[in-house]
Design a protein around this motif. Structure first.
Motif, PDB file in Angstrom:
ATOM      1  N   ASN A 130      14.770 -42.582  32.858  1.00 54.96           N
ATOM      2  CA  ASN A 130      15.345 -43.051  31.652  1.00 54.96           C
ATOM      3  C   ASN A 130      16.224 -44.301  31.875  1.00 54.96           C
ATOM      4  O   ASN A 130      16.367 -45.084  30.983  1.00 54.96           O
TER       5      ASN A 130
ATOM      6  N   GLY B 249      26.842 -46.903  32.742  1.00 55.66           N
ATOM      7  CA  GLY B 249      26.551 -45.915  31.658  1.00 55.66           C
ATOM      8  C   GLY B 249      27.106 -44.607  32.298  1.00 55.66           C
ATOM      9  O   GLY B 249      26.804 -44.498  33.329  1.00 55.66           O
ATOM     10  N   ARG B 250      27.216 -43.652  31.156  1.00 61.40           N
ATOM     11  CA  ARG B 250      27.502 -42.349  31.592  1.00 61.40           C
ATOM     12  C   ARG B 250      27.042 -41.293  30.332  1.00 61.40           C
ATOM     13  O   ARG B 250      27.556 -41.730  29.061  1.00 61.40           O
ATOM     14  N   VAL B 251      26.270 -40.228  30.566  1.00 56.71           N
ATOM     15  CA  VAL B 251      25.840 -39.433  29.385  1.00 56.71           C
ATOM     16  C   VAL B 251      26.149 -38.247  29.707  1.00 56.71           C
ATOM     17  O   VAL B 251      25.958 -37.736  31.245  1.00 56.71           O
ATOM     18  N   ARG B 252      26.280 -37.214  28.865  1.00 58.88           N
ATOM     19  CA  ARG B 252      26.251 -35.853  29.087  1.00 58.88           C
ATOM     20  C   ARG B 252      24.767 -35.193  28.323  1.00 58.88           C
ATOM     21  O   ARG B 252      24.732 -35.343  27.357  1.00 58.88           O
ATOM     22  N   THR B 253      24.160 -34.698  29.111  1.00 61.65           N
ATOM     23  CA  THR B 253      22.728 -34.195  28.829  1.00 61.65           C
ATOM     24  C   THR B 253      22.710 -32.746  28.922  1.00 61.65           C
ATOM     25  O   THR B 253      22.527 -32.257  30.066  1.00 61.65           O
TER      26      THR B 253
ATOM     27  N   ASP C 175      16.524 -38.414  34.849  1.00 60.22           N
ATOM     28  CA  ASP C 175      17.426 -39.346  34.438  1.00 60.22           C
ATOM     29  C   ASP C 175      17.064 -40.866  35.125  1.00 60.22           C
ATOM     30  O   ASP C 175      17.438 -41.794  34.552  1.00 60.22           O
TER      31      ASP C 175
ATOM     32  N   SER D 137      25.663 -33.899  33.865  1.00 56.84           N
ATOM     33  CA  SER D 137      26.352 -35.432  33.440  1.00 56.84           C
ATOM     34  C   SER D 137      25.676 -36.232  34.344  1.00 56.84           C
ATOM     35  O   SER D 137      25.219 -35.906  35.397  1.00 56.84           O
TER      36      SER D 137
ATOM     37  N   GLU E 124      15.635 -47.850  29.974  1.00 53.85           N
ATOM     38  CA  GLU E 124      16.678 -48.731  29.264  1.00 53.85           C
ATOM     39  C   GLU E 124      16.717 -50.058  29.835  1.00 53.85           C
ATOM     40  O   GLU E 124      16.720 -51.022  28.906  1.00 53.85           O
TER      41      GLU E 124
ATOM     42  N   ARG F 241      13.271 -42.561  25.353  1.00 52.65           N
ATOM     43  CA  ARG F 241      13.812 -41.760  26.552  1.00 52.65           C
ATOM     44  C   ARG F 241      12.904 -40.384  26.511  1.00 52.65           C
ATOM     45  O   ARG F 241      12.401 -39.932  25.870  1.00 52.65           O
TER      46      ARG F 241
END
Length: 519
Positions: free
Chosen positions: A214, A81-85, A211, A89, A218, A225
């Motif tokens: 989270n 997974g990869r997210v921009r928060t 992170d 990142s 998950e 979250r």
């Protein structure tokens, strides 16, 4: 027991697997001097993650597999997974061939903080003052434990946390638990900032801790979250004792004000390394005042101490042998001696080394073919989900409207009508009823349940502005009925809720920092 080790600064020898064409190296050797690393690191290596634009973690780049050329143990991580928060990142993955492993890398600009967990070992990527990074090898057996103390909350409150307090939350309207955010405010001490080499590195380590939590949520099935609502340095601690810091955090008017500004559900404090414990946290029992935690930065990710203490704030217990308040209850950690223990678990019930895996206890997940929980007994995730199913979680108890107070049979209006007080109590069959209100003086009154004159809850609001800049709430009760006392400052809109579980003698409240709203 803390292990004395010698920290070695070495130059990394790059060793890539034969299938390197399909993989991207995360880091390369560096001749830099390492200035910041956890005190208990077995070894520390200077590394170079490259310029921001060339890094495999840079915004817009999508490295699916990363080589981690760790001296003596090269690993390959596969992205899950990869997210921009916000301004950072997050790259999340697992170590190939290592069941129960986890990799979480948090990048902000040219700085990266990260952790690699494989159960028997952990590696932490630590940004350095002035640039550059270090790779610290950690042995989870070297970490100090979470603090355990019987008088943090009465034993009955601990036992009731997953049952009495959570029971009414299970049928709550979908809110945080429907995939929403739990807002966390994370503060840090001057010692932590100094040890980590400045504000930027400290706040990046905090972000990586959030992170990591989270990622564990998950993977374990926690239906929420964490959202980092804010960070700030706090100079109000004045102690190295984590329990004293926890209490100071809970009662400090400036922290309460920050919590209100950021509308934070949970509040934490990152402190310097080398203390007696890796962290302490209040165990949730329905009271928004038990929404605080303190964590040593050197344990936060490598030992999973940050998600561990946040777990306490969401009603997660230790394993039965180490759970304050008894060995029964639904929200315990799980372990199989010699094989694994979950995030909230302690190693001491086992004579054989039992590594911690990156999962909260739940019968819905497996490790090496075995469930990592027992339904109705060792199910941290189930208890946490009952808590986060509550719409608004703690913030709804903290923030309210600014309408005026109108006295009636169930409402007390004290201090010239500025403070509104109501009490809701619970019948034996679970039916909630409003208590009857009786004013006594401008600052005191009481509530009765069954018949007039039979005092059940005595209340008092004191003007302590000249002492500590706050209005104080004092409560005492002569009942073991489940009840909830709500006090609202109509001028500021700030509200406090004080709960007591069914079957538990009412615990007196002397909240001398309840309303820092004097001006």
């Amino acid at each position: 027991m803390r292990t004395n080790v010698t920290v070695l600064v070495t130059v990394l020898a790059l060793a890539l697997p034969l299938s390197a064409a399909a993989q991207t190296p995360l880091f390369a050797p560096s001749e830099s001097t390492v200035r910041v690393a956890p005190a208990i690191a077995r070894s520390v290596t200077a590394i170079d993650l490259g310029a921001a634009a060339a890094s495999p973690l840079a915004a817009g780049r999508t490295a699916e597999r990363l080589t981690l050329p760790i001296p003596g143990r090269p690993l390959v991580a596969a992205k899950t997974g990869r997210v921009r928060t916000g301004d950072r990142s997050v790259w999340k993955g697992v170590v190939e061939g290592e069941e129960g492993s986890l990799v979480v890398l948090t990048t902000r600009g040219e700085r990266t903080a990260g952790v690699v967990l494989t159960g028997d070992r952990a590696w932490q990527i630590v940004p350095q003052p002035g640039g550059g990074h270090a790779l610290a090898e950690l042995d989870p057996q070297d970490f100090e434990p979470c603090g355990v103390r019987g008088d943090e909350v009465p034993p009955a409150a601990h036992d009731a946390a997953g049952a009495a307090a959570a029971a009414p939350l299970a049928s709550a309207a979908a809110g945080t638990g429907a995939g929403g955010a739990i807002r966390v405010l994370e503060l840090y001490t001057a010692d932590a900032e100094r040890e980590l080499g400045g504000k930027a590195n400290t706040e990046l380590l905090i972000a990586n801790s959030v992170d990591l939590a989270n990622a564990l949520f998950e993977d374990s099935g926690v239906a929420a979250r964490l959202e980092l609502a804010g960070t700030a340095r706090w100079d109000g601690g004045g102690s190295t004792d984590l329990w004293a810091l926890l209490e100071g955090l809970r009662t400090a008017p400036d922290v309460r004000s920050l919590r209100e500004v950021h509308r934070a559900d949970l509040v934490g404090l990152f402190v310097g390394g080398g203390g007696q414990y890796c962290g302490v946290g209040s165990l949730y029992d329905g009271n928004p005042e038990l929404a605080y935690h303190v964590v040593s930065w050197s344990c936060a990710v490598g030992n999973m101490s940050y998600p561990h203490e946040v777990g306490h704030n969401l009603a997660a217990h230790h394993n039965p042998e180490n759970a304050v308040g008894g060995t029964d209850g639904a929200s315990r950690a799980h372990y199989v001696c010699g094989e694994f223990r979950t995030v909230m678990g302690y190693p001491d019930p086992c004579s054989a080394q039992t590594p911690r895996i990156a999962l909260f206890s739940t019968p819905q997940r497996r490790y090496q073919g075995k469930p990592v929980g027992i339904a109705g007994q060792r199910d941290n995730v189930g208890a946490m989900n009952r808590v986060v199913a509550r719409a608004g979680l703690f913030a709804e108890d903290t923030f309210a409207d600014q309408s005026s107070c109108t006295p009636d049979d169930t409402t007390l209006c004290l201090r010239g009508g500025r403070f509104e007080l109501t009490v809701t109590w619970t019948e034996a069959d679970g039916t909630a009823r409003p208590a009857r209100a009786v004013p006594m003086t401008d600052e005191t009154g009481y509530f009765w349940f069954f018949r007039g004159g039979n005092v059940e809850v005595l209340t008092k609001v004191i003007d302590g502005c000249s002492v500590n800049g706050a209005f104080w709430t004092f409560l005492t009760g002569m009942t073991d009925r489940g009840l909830s006392v709500r006090v609202r400052d109509t001028r500021s809109g700030l509200a406090r809720t004080y709960d007591s579980a069914t079957g538990q003698a009412f615990r007196p409240v002397q909240d001398t920092a309840a309303f820092p709203t004097c001006t």
